[in-house]
Write a protein that holds these residues in place. Sequence first.
Motif, PDB file in Angstrom:
ATOM      1  N   PRO A 109      12.278 -10.322  63.297  1.00 36.94           N
ATOM      2  CA  PRO A 109      12.150  -9.013  62.620  1.00 36.94           C
ATOM      3  C   PRO A 109      10.978  -8.223  63.184  1.00 36.94           C
ATOM      4  CG  PRO A 109      11.412 -10.802  61.200  1.00 36.94           C
ATOM      5  CD  PRO A 109      12.046 -11.437  62.385  1.00 36.94           C
ATOM      6  N   ALA A 110      11.020  -6.945  63.016  1.00 33.89           N
ATOM      7  CA  ALA A 110       9.953  -6.067  63.510  1.00 33.89           C
ATOM      8  C   ALA A 110       8.653  -6.357  62.785  1.00 33.89           C
ATOM      9  CB  ALA A 110      10.351  -4.600  63.343  1.00 33.89           C
ATOM     10  N   VAL A 111       7.524  -6.063  63.481  1.00 35.73           N
ATOM     11  CA  VAL A 111       6.202  -6.354  62.908  1.00 35.73           C
ATOM     12  C   VAL A 111       5.973  -5.561  61.627  1.00 35.73           C
ATOM     13  CG1 VAL A 111       3.727  -6.307  63.381  1.00 35.73           C
ATOM     14  CG2 VAL A 111       5.324  -6.934  65.186  1.00 35.73           C
ATOM     15  N   ASP A 112       6.486  -4.322  61.577  1.00 33.21           N
ATOM     16  CA  ASP A 112       6.262  -3.487  60.390  1.00 33.21           C
ATOM     17  C   ASP A 112       7.410  -3.569  59.398  1.00 33.21           C
ATOM     18  OD1 ASP A 112       8.097  -2.403  62.036  1.00 33.21           O
ATOM     19  OD2 ASP A 112       7.305  -0.327  61.971  1.00 33.21           O
ATOM     20  N   SER A 113       8.194  -4.649  59.494  1.00 34.92           N
ATOM     21  CA  SER A 113       9.303  -4.780  58.561  1.00 34.92           C
ATOM     22  C   SER A 113       8.798  -5.275  57.212  1.00 34.92           C
ATOM     23  CB  SER A 113      10.348  -5.740  59.119  1.00 34.92           C
ATOM     24  OG  SER A 113       9.774  -7.021  59.259  1.00 34.92           O
ATOM     25  N   LYS A 114       9.666  -5.231  56.225  1.00 33.66           N
ATOM     26  CA  LYS A 114       9.298  -5.654  54.876  1.00 33.66           C
ATOM     27  C   LYS A 114       9.024  -7.150  54.814  1.00 33.66           C
ATOM     28  CE  LYS A 114      11.950  -2.012  52.568  1.00 33.66           C
ATOM     29  NZ  LYS A 114      13.017  -1.717  51.581  1.00 33.66           N
ATOM     30  N   VAL A 115       9.701  -7.944  55.693  1.00 40.63           N
ATOM     31  CA  VAL A 115       9.484  -9.396  55.666  1.00 40.63           C
ATOM     32  C   VAL A 115       8.057  -9.732  56.049  1.00 40.63           C
ATOM     33  CG1 VAL A 115      10.218 -11.586  56.667  1.00 40.63           C
ATOM     34  CG2 VAL A 115      11.909  -9.803  56.188  1.00 40.63           C
ATOM     35  N   PHE A 116       7.571  -9.125  57.147  1.00 44.77           N
ATOM     36  CA  PHE A 116       6.196  -9.403  57.568  1.00 44.77           C
ATOM     37  C   PHE A 116       5.184  -8.860  56.568  1.00 44.77           C
ATOM     38  CE2 PHE A 116       8.119 -10.340  61.640  1.00 44.77           C
ATOM     39  CZ  PHE A 116       7.291 -11.316  62.149  1.00 44.77           C
ATOM     40  N   LEU A 117       5.433  -7.674  56.031  1.00 42.11           N
ATOM     41  CA  LEU A 117       4.492  -7.100  55.046  1.00 42.11           C
ATOM     42  C   LEU A 117       4.422  -7.947  53.794  1.00 42.11           C
ATOM     43  CD1 LEU A 117       5.291  -3.273  55.404  1.00 42.11           C
ATOM     44  CD2 LEU A 117       3.358  -4.546  56.340  1.00 42.11           C
ATOM     45  N   ALA A 118       5.583  -8.466  53.353  1.00 38.53           N
ATOM     46  CA  ALA A 118       5.576  -9.321  52.165  1.00 38.53           C
ATOM     47  C   ALA A 118       4.817 -10.614  52.436  1.00 38.53           C
ATOM     48  CB  ALA A 118       7.020  -9.620  51.732  1.00 38.53           C
ATOM     49  N   TYR A 119       5.027 -11.190  53.615  1.00 38.17           N
ATOM     50  CA  TYR A 119       4.311 -12.417  53.956  1.00 38.17           C
ATOM     51  C   TYR A 119       2.792 -12.162  54.019  1.00 38.17           C
ATOM     52  CZ  TYR A 119       2.754 -16.512  56.548  1.00 38.17           C
ATOM     53  OH  TYR A 119       2.084 -17.642  56.936  1.00 38.17           O
ATOM     54  N   GLY A 120       2.398 -11.039  54.591  1.00 39.52           N
ATOM     55  CA  GLY A 120       0.976 -10.730  54.654  1.00 39.52           C
ATOM     56  C   GLY A 120       0.358 -10.573  53.288  1.00 39.52           C
ATOM     57  N   HIS A 121       1.066  -9.925  52.368  1.00 36.97           N
ATOM     58  CA  HIS A 121       0.539  -9.776  51.005  1.00 36.97           C
ATOM     59  C   HIS A 121       0.406 -11.122  50.318  1.00 36.97           C
ATOM     60  CE1 HIS A 121       0.166  -5.451  50.626  1.00 36.97           C
ATOM     61  NE2 HIS A 121       1.376  -5.273  51.188  1.00 36.97           N
ATOM     62  N   ARG A 122       1.373 -12.016  50.540  1.00 45.28           N
ATOM     63  CA  ARG A 122       1.279 -13.332  49.905  1.00 45.28           C
ATOM     64  C   ARG A 122       0.138 -14.144  50.492  1.00 45.28           C
ATOM     65  NH1 ARG A 122       6.872 -13.273  50.641  1.00 45.28           N
ATOM     66  NH2 ARG A 122       6.672 -14.740  52.412  1.00 45.28           N
ATOM     67  N   ALA A 123      -0.051 -14.050  51.806  1.00 42.29           N
ATOM     68  CA  ALA A 123      -1.104 -14.832  52.434  1.00 42.29           C
ATOM     69  C   ALA A 123      -2.492 -14.340  52.069  1.00 42.29           C
ATOM     70  CB  ALA A 123      -0.921 -14.820  53.958  1.00 42.29           C
ATOM     71  N   LEU A 124      -2.653 -13.044  51.839  1.00 44.99           N
ATOM     72  CA  LEU A 124      -3.990 -12.460  51.566  1.00 44.99           C
ATOM     73  C   LEU A 124      -4.172 -12.066  50.112  1.00 44.99           C
ATOM     74  CD1 LEU A 124      -4.327 -10.216  54.743  1.00 44.99           C
ATOM     75  CD2 LEU A 124      -5.276 -12.476  54.355  1.00 44.99           C
ATOM     76  N   ALA A 125      -3.258 -12.542  49.260  1.00 46.83           N
ATOM     77  CA  ALA A 125      -3.385 -12.160  47.839  1.00 46.83           C
ATOM     78  C   ALA A 125      -4.675 -12.691  47.248  1.00 46.83           C
ATOM     79  CB  ALA A 125      -2.173 -12.698  47.063  1.00 46.83           C
ATOM     80  N   GLU A 126      -5.056 -13.933  47.555  1.00 48.32           N
ATOM     81  CA  GLU A 126      -6.303 -14.505  47.017  1.00 48.32           C
ATOM     82  C   GLU A 126      -7.515 -13.729  47.520  1.00 48.32           C
ATOM     83  OE1 GLU A 126      -8.565 -18.861  46.847  1.00 48.32           O
ATOM     84  OE2 GLU A 126      -6.646 -18.603  47.922  1.00 48.32           O
ATOM     85  N   TYR A 127      -7.447 -13.328  48.796  1.00 48.26           N
ATOM     86  CA  TYR A 127      -8.575 -12.582  49.358  1.00 48.26           C
ATOM     87  C   TYR A 127      -8.739 -11.241  48.647  1.00 48.26           C
ATOM     88  CZ  TYR A 127     -11.316  -9.861  52.702  1.00 48.26           C
ATOM     89  OH  TYR A 127     -12.248  -9.058  53.288  1.00 48.26           O
ATOM     90  N   PHE A 128      -7.618 -10.574  48.413  1.00 51.90           N
ATOM     91  CA  PHE A 128      -7.691  -9.274  47.716  1.00 51.90           C
ATOM     92  C   PHE A 128      -8.228  -9.436  46.303  1.00 51.90           C
ATOM     93  CE2 PHE A 128      -4.116  -7.656  50.618  1.00 51.90           C
ATOM     94  CZ  PHE A 128      -5.037  -7.176  51.527  1.00 51.90           C
ATOM     95  N   GLU A 129      -7.818 -10.502  45.596  1.00 51.56           N
ATOM     96  CA  GLU A 129      -8.330 -10.717  44.243  1.00 51.56           C
ATOM     97  C   GLU A 129      -9.828 -10.948  44.268  1.00 51.56           C
ATOM     98  OE1 GLU A 129      -6.128 -13.906  42.622  1.00 51.56           O
ATOM     99  OE2 GLU A 129      -4.213 -12.806  42.502  1.00 51.56           O
ATOM    100  N   TRP A 130     -10.276 -11.745  45.272  1.00 52.16           N
ATOM    101  CA  TRP A 130     -11.726 -11.998  45.356  1.00 52.16           C
ATOM    102  C   TRP A 130     -12.485 -10.719  45.653  1.00 52.16           C
ATOM    103  CZ3 TRP A 130     -14.541 -11.553  49.996  1.00 52.16           C
ATOM    104  CH2 TRP A 130     -15.881 -11.914  49.922  1.00 52.16           C
ATOM    105  N   ARG A 131     -11.952  -9.897  46.538  1.00 53.14           N
ATOM    106  CA  ARG A 131     -12.632  -8.638  46.860  1.00 53.14           C
ATOM    107  C   ARG A 131     -12.686  -7.710  45.651  1.00 53.14           C
ATOM    108  NH1 ARG A 131     -15.076  -7.717  51.930  1.00 53.14           N
ATOM    109  NH2 ARG A 131     -14.858  -5.552  51.281  1.00 53.14           N
ATOM    110  N   ALA A 132     -11.599  -7.681  44.906  1.00 54.04           N
ATOM    111  CA  ALA A 132     -11.598  -6.824  43.714  1.00 54.04           C
ATOM    112  C   ALA A 132     -12.600  -7.319  42.693  1.00 54.04           C
ATOM    113  CB  ALA A 132     -10.181  -6.780  43.120  1.00 54.04           C
ATOM    114  N   ALA A 133     -12.654  -8.651  42.512  1.00 58.20           N
ATOM    115  CA  ALA A 133     -13.623  -9.198  41.556  1.00 58.20           C
ATOM    116  C   ALA A 133     -15.041  -8.931  42.021  1.00 58.20           C
ATOM    117  CB  ALA A 133     -13.389 -10.701  41.393  1.00 58.20           C
TER     118      ALA A 133
END
Length: 480
Positions: free
Chosen positions: A267-291
Amino acid sequence: MTFQGLLLLPSQEALIQRLHHVASYSDQLLVLSGAQGSGKTTLVTALATDFEESNVALVICPMHADDAEIRRKILVQLMSSPIFDDEEPLAETLLRVAATQTKPLHIIIDDAHLLSKTLWAECIILNQIQCAGKNIALTLTVPPAFLADLLPQLPEALRRQVLPIAVEPLTLVEREALYQTLLRTSEQHPFTPREIVRGQLEKQMGTPQEVVSLLALALHDQPEQVTWWRKHRVGIIAVVSVLFALLLGIVLHRPRAPELSEPVTYPAVDSKVFLAYGHRALAEYFEWRAALLRQSQVAPVSADPLAAFHGEPVQSAEPSVVTALSTQDAEAAMAGAAGAGKEAAAQVDVTTSAEISDVAVAADKVAPEPNQTTPASQSQEKATGLKPATGYTVQIASVSQRRTLDSLLQSLTGVENVRLAKHKRYWVVLVGQYDTASGAQKAAAQLVKDYRIDKPWVRKWSELGGYQLQEALPHREISE
């Protein structure tokens, strides 16, 4: 010239007279040798018809005939009574009827090389038996090669009883006379110049069979015409075989077309599959940054921003070094998260540089220094002795069983300078250090004499490259 119905040449008639004289007055076994076609059968046939004062038996030995058949063919010609046992040796049968015979006996066997060794022995014995006041005469015909092989096998006493007589080749004059005589007998007149016939006769070996074959060729056969195919067929077949082999090799070794595998699509780099995977992989990081952003608005930030991410308690820092994350920093973090999502598609299991550094540091702590010696190497150094570079030693034995080695070392208790070496899975027992090979040989001979050692081996130290010399251990004990 003719001899009782047979056409003979002067040399053949003279040979028959000689055979007749020897058979009548000699006690030797006559062996007439000659090549195939030399006239042996004609000679012995004429000889059989010449003995009017003797009882003659002529036998042409066939191939694969057993001994009983040959005895039967001989006895039916010599005995008037058909009662005999063909399984008994000829000597026993003829001794039993020798008293009733009124004429001397003469046995002629053509192609005697086909007889068994048993019958040859019986013939030699028969030559010493007398019948009607004379020894039984025997005349046998064989090829020259058989006679050359037979005579060395006989003992000296029996070899003297054998009288070999060779059939000499016909002279050129006799060959021409035989050819012209046979030509007149055939009552045909082929147009063949005498010079051509003489030239062909000169090329022959001098046997009557060759003269007969030449006459048959002149009377019946036409010169064979050699066609182009028969002349060149060998070369043509060779060329065709080579071409076929080359063609077969090309077909067998021709590279096959590579099989095309099914194309793999990503799939393309900017496809929804890659974006969804990136959000799942960095979800903990985003929560820590928000906290961390929320905490910075109500309390001073820790000196170590990653302490909260690793679960460590946050300690307050000095006011001068406390900084808060602005809104611009949060937007930059969100943009970095999008880029990180693209990189995560190519590498799922990510090992941080800090973790790699920790592993490298741990490995450096575990690995020994270059000059550091492990306990295993220290023990190996103690078990291995320094091997001499020059000189000789005596190898006593090479064993693989510990039991055998202990027994051998115990038997060498009084021997000085016994050394032990390891070669692959074998223990090698060596004795002494000698400057010369002669000194080592003397020591080896003394070991054989004193300790009954079987075949000690003098070896150069330079030849024992693969041997690991062991230091002597107390009580001749070795480590497995």
